[in-house]
Scaffold this active site. Structure first.
Site, PDB file in Angstrom:
ATOM      1  N   TYR A 199      -1.656  -0.231  10.600  1.00 57.29           N
ATOM      2  CA  TYR A 199      -1.938  -0.876   9.309  1.00 57.29           C
ATOM      3  C   TYR A 199      -0.729  -0.733   8.375  1.00 57.29           C
ATOM      4  O   TYR A 199      -0.233  -1.706   7.804  1.00 57.29           O
ATOM      5  CB  TYR A 199      -3.189  -0.259   8.659  1.00 57.29           C
ATOM      6  CG  TYR A 199      -3.308  -0.642   7.195  1.00 57.29           C
ATOM      7  CD1 TYR A 199      -3.635  -1.947   6.827  1.00 57.29           C
ATOM      8  CD2 TYR A 199      -3.040   0.282   6.182  1.00 57.29           C
ATOM      9  CE1 TYR A 199      -3.697  -2.318   5.490  1.00 57.29           C
ATOM     10  CE2 TYR A 199      -3.106  -0.069   4.849  1.00 57.29           C
ATOM     11  CZ  TYR A 199      -3.433  -1.377   4.509  1.00 57.29           C
ATOM     12  OH  TYR A 199      -3.486  -1.741   3.188  1.00 57.29           O
ATOM     13  N   GLY A 204      -4.578  11.376  11.128  1.00 61.82           N
ATOM     14  CA  GLY A 204      -3.708  10.455  10.377  1.00 61.82           C
ATOM     15  C   GLY A 204      -3.676  10.736   8.881  1.00 61.82           C
ATOM     16  O   GLY A 204      -2.834  10.190   8.166  1.00 61.82           O
ATOM     17  N   ASN A 229     -13.722   4.417   3.093  1.00 65.56           N
ATOM     18  CA  ASN A 229     -13.123   5.026   1.894  1.00 65.56           C
ATOM     19  C   ASN A 229     -14.083   5.978   1.199  1.00 65.56           C
ATOM     20  O   ASN A 229     -15.309   5.842   1.269  1.00 65.56           O
ATOM     21  CB  ASN A 229     -12.645   3.946   0.927  1.00 65.56           C
ATOM     22  CG  ASN A 229     -11.512   3.118   1.516  1.00 65.56           C
ATOM     23  OD1 ASN A 229     -11.679   1.949   1.793  1.00 65.56           O
ATOM     24  ND2 ASN A 229     -10.372   3.734   1.741  1.00 65.56           N
ATOM     25  N   LYS A 271       2.024  -3.611   6.856  1.00 66.92           N
ATOM     26  CA  LYS A 271       2.346  -3.849   5.442  1.00 66.92           C
ATOM     27  C   LYS A 271       3.854  -3.715   5.227  1.00 66.92           C
ATOM     28  O   LYS A 271       4.467  -4.479   4.487  1.00 66.92           O
ATOM     29  CB  LYS A 271       1.595  -2.848   4.552  1.00 66.92           C
ATOM     30  CG  LYS A 271       0.115  -3.151   4.440  1.00 66.92           C
ATOM     31  CD  LYS A 271      -0.127  -4.367   3.556  1.00 66.92           C
ATOM     32  CE  LYS A 271      -1.547  -4.861   3.602  1.00 66.92           C
ATOM     33  NZ  LYS A 271      -1.802  -6.046   2.811  1.00 66.92           N
ATOM     34  N   ARG A 280      -9.357  14.354   9.132  1.00 65.26           N
ATOM     35  CA  ARG A 280      -9.417  13.028   9.766  1.00 65.26           C
ATOM     36  C   ARG A 280      -8.026  12.729  10.336  1.00 65.26           C
ATOM     37  O   ARG A 280      -7.034  12.877   9.617  1.00 65.26           O
ATOM     38  CB  ARG A 280      -9.803  11.991   8.699  1.00 65.26           C
ATOM     39  CG  ARG A 280     -10.135  10.633   9.223  1.00 65.26           C
ATOM     40  CD  ARG A 280     -10.740   9.744   8.141  1.00 65.26           C
ATOM     41  NE  ARG A 280      -9.837   9.485   7.018  1.00 65.26           N
ATOM     42  CZ  ARG A 280     -10.125   8.690   5.993  1.00 65.26           C
ATOM     43  NH1 ARG A 280     -11.301   8.077   5.938  1.00 65.26           N
ATOM     44  NH2 ARG A 280      -9.256   8.500   5.022  1.00 65.26           N
ATOM     45  N   SER A 292       0.832  -1.206   0.000  1.00 67.33           N
ATOM     46  CA  SER A 292       0.000   0.000   0.000  1.00 67.33           C
ATOM     47  C   SER A 292       0.861   1.248   0.000  1.00 67.33           C
ATOM     48  O   SER A 292       1.959   1.266   0.570  1.00 67.33           O
ATOM     49  CB  SER A 292      -0.862  -0.029   1.269  1.00 67.33           C
ATOM     50  OG  SER A 292      -1.499   1.199   1.456  1.00 67.33           O
TER      51      SER A 292
END
Ligand code: NAD
Ligand code: WQD
Length: 356
Positions: free
Chosen positions: A157, A302, A207, A161, A300, A133
């Protein structure tokens, strides 16, 4: 193309019932691959695979409901099938959820990947396409980011990854029989042009595109635009949206090229062009033929101002170029929403999948 080995023909797709995985199954079936799916349906539903088969006009070879961390069940799948390569989509993928449940993210994403690697290793399978990602880049922007950008994952998250990438790179360094293609997607969006497959996560989507679809359909009152004070052309955050059909084409090309050279290969997947939230909103309104109501909201936590891919490396390597535009993504996402107002719920039942 000069190759010594045959192109892998039987492909195990983990997370094959998910958003990108289901589209990838169609792409692989369409190009002659045999497809085996494993999924625990934690963010998907088995019915989607019936639709995959309907679109492709071919059957998925076998479907197993299992958790990839279940080593015994996974090993039994490799015992039953001569798997040539694996495309590994199965993961938890919500940034905000990962802040609340970091242990689950490391366990599923990192633990799931090492469990998969072990099963592959024990069965002599050494070819893998891994879903990574743009999240691994963290706050690296602005400007198009190429694969040499130093990763700075900013949440569990993204860190999960990145850890997977490091494990895979190290295995490739130490064991020359491995070939891993690691694809760092920016923002996959859209849906299959048939309207049969799309993005139908469990619960409220995080999303932008599925949220826009829900607002346009009247399931939610308005879209909250997270932040209008970013240093961007209209103050809203910029992302590189990529049609899911272009995304999965790159996976098929990755499989076609897995025999080219051993080792780890990392590629960005994106259009190389960013769109702001307001630009996506305008494109979606145009596609839906209605104004999508919105209200400005605080940033938002982050989120970063801008994430845009430099995806020229993958074009140089395989000639892959995205063919579809933001307007195409909006049109297809809206078609899926219109034709499936309740998502996959209650649609064509698939016979209970085999269990190991
Ligand atoms: P998705 O949630 O729709 O698909 C993931 C699938 O994996 C689901 O069907 C889910 O049920 C399954 N799964 C989850 N945990 C599992 C487990 N322990 N065992 C077996 N199956 C499990 O997500 P997606 O959008 O299709 O994403 C696919 C991959 O691409 C993920 O690895 C994700 O991190 C990565 N990715 C997604 C995006 C995006 O914006 N969608 C962007 C970059 C990377
Ligand atoms: C896009 C833009 C939001 C919803 C995430 C992951 C990333 C990768 C892709 C997995 C942002 C804004 C959104 C809404 C909004 N996934 N937005 N209102 O955050 O760029 O990336 O998906 O690997 O790792 O972080 O995608 O679609 O959530 O948001 O204003 O209701 O839309 O703030 O600027 P994001 P997104």
């Amino acid at each position: 193309m000069a190759r010594n080995d045959p192109v892998p023909s039987t492909v195990l797709v983990t997370g094959g019932a998910g958003f990108i995985g289901s589209h990838a199954c169609v792409e692989l079936l369409d190009h002659g691959y045999e497809v085996i799916v494993v999924d625990n349906y934690s963010n998907s539903a088995p019915q989607v695979l019936t639709r995959v088969e309907r679109i492709a006009g071919r059957f998925v070879g076998a479907v197993y409901e299992l958790d990839i961390r279940d080593r015994r069940a996974l090993s039994a799948v490799f015992d039953r099938h001569d798997v040539d390569a694996v495309v590994h989509f199965a993961a938890l993928k919500s940034v905000s959820d990962s802040l609340r449940r970091p242990v689950e993210y490391y366990d599923t994403n990192v633990g799931g990947t090492t469990a998969l690697l072990r099963a592959m290793h024990e069965h002599g399978v050494h070819r893998l396409v891994f879903s990574s990602s743009c999240a691994v880049y963290g706050e690296a922007g602005p400007g198009p980011l190429d694969e040499t950008t130093v990763p700075r994952p900013a949440n569990p998250y993204a860190a999960s990854k990145r850890l997977c990438e490091e494990v895979l790179a190290d295995v490739c360094r130490r064991r020359p029989e491995y070939t891993v293609v690691c694809l760092r997607y920016f923002n996959p969006a859209g849906a299959h042009p048939s309207g049969l497959l799309g993005e139908d996560p469990r619960g409220t989507p995080d999303n932008l595109m599925p949220r826009l679809a829900q607002v346009a359909a009247g399931h939610q009152e308005f879209l909250r635009v997270f932040g209008d004070d970013y240093p961007t052309r209209d103050g809203t955050a910029i992302r590189d949206y990529l049609h899911v059909m272009d995304t999965v084409e790159a996976h098929r090309l990755a499989l076609d090229h897995l025999t080219d050279a051993p080792g780890m290969h990392v590629y960005n997947l994106g259009l190389g062009r960013g769109s702001s939230v307001l630009e996506v909103l305008a494109a979606f309104s145009e596609a839906a033929g209605r104004t999508v109501p919105y209200a400005m909201a605080p940033r938002r936590p982050g989120d970063v101002a801008e994430l845009v891919a430099d995806a020229t490396a993958v074009t140089r390597a395989w000639g892959w170029r995205p063919a579809l535009t933001l307007a195409d993504m909006c049109r297809d996402a809206w078609r899926f929403q219109r034709l499936n107002p309740r998502g996959y719920a209650g649609s064509d039942r698939r016979p209970k999948p085999k269990e190991c």
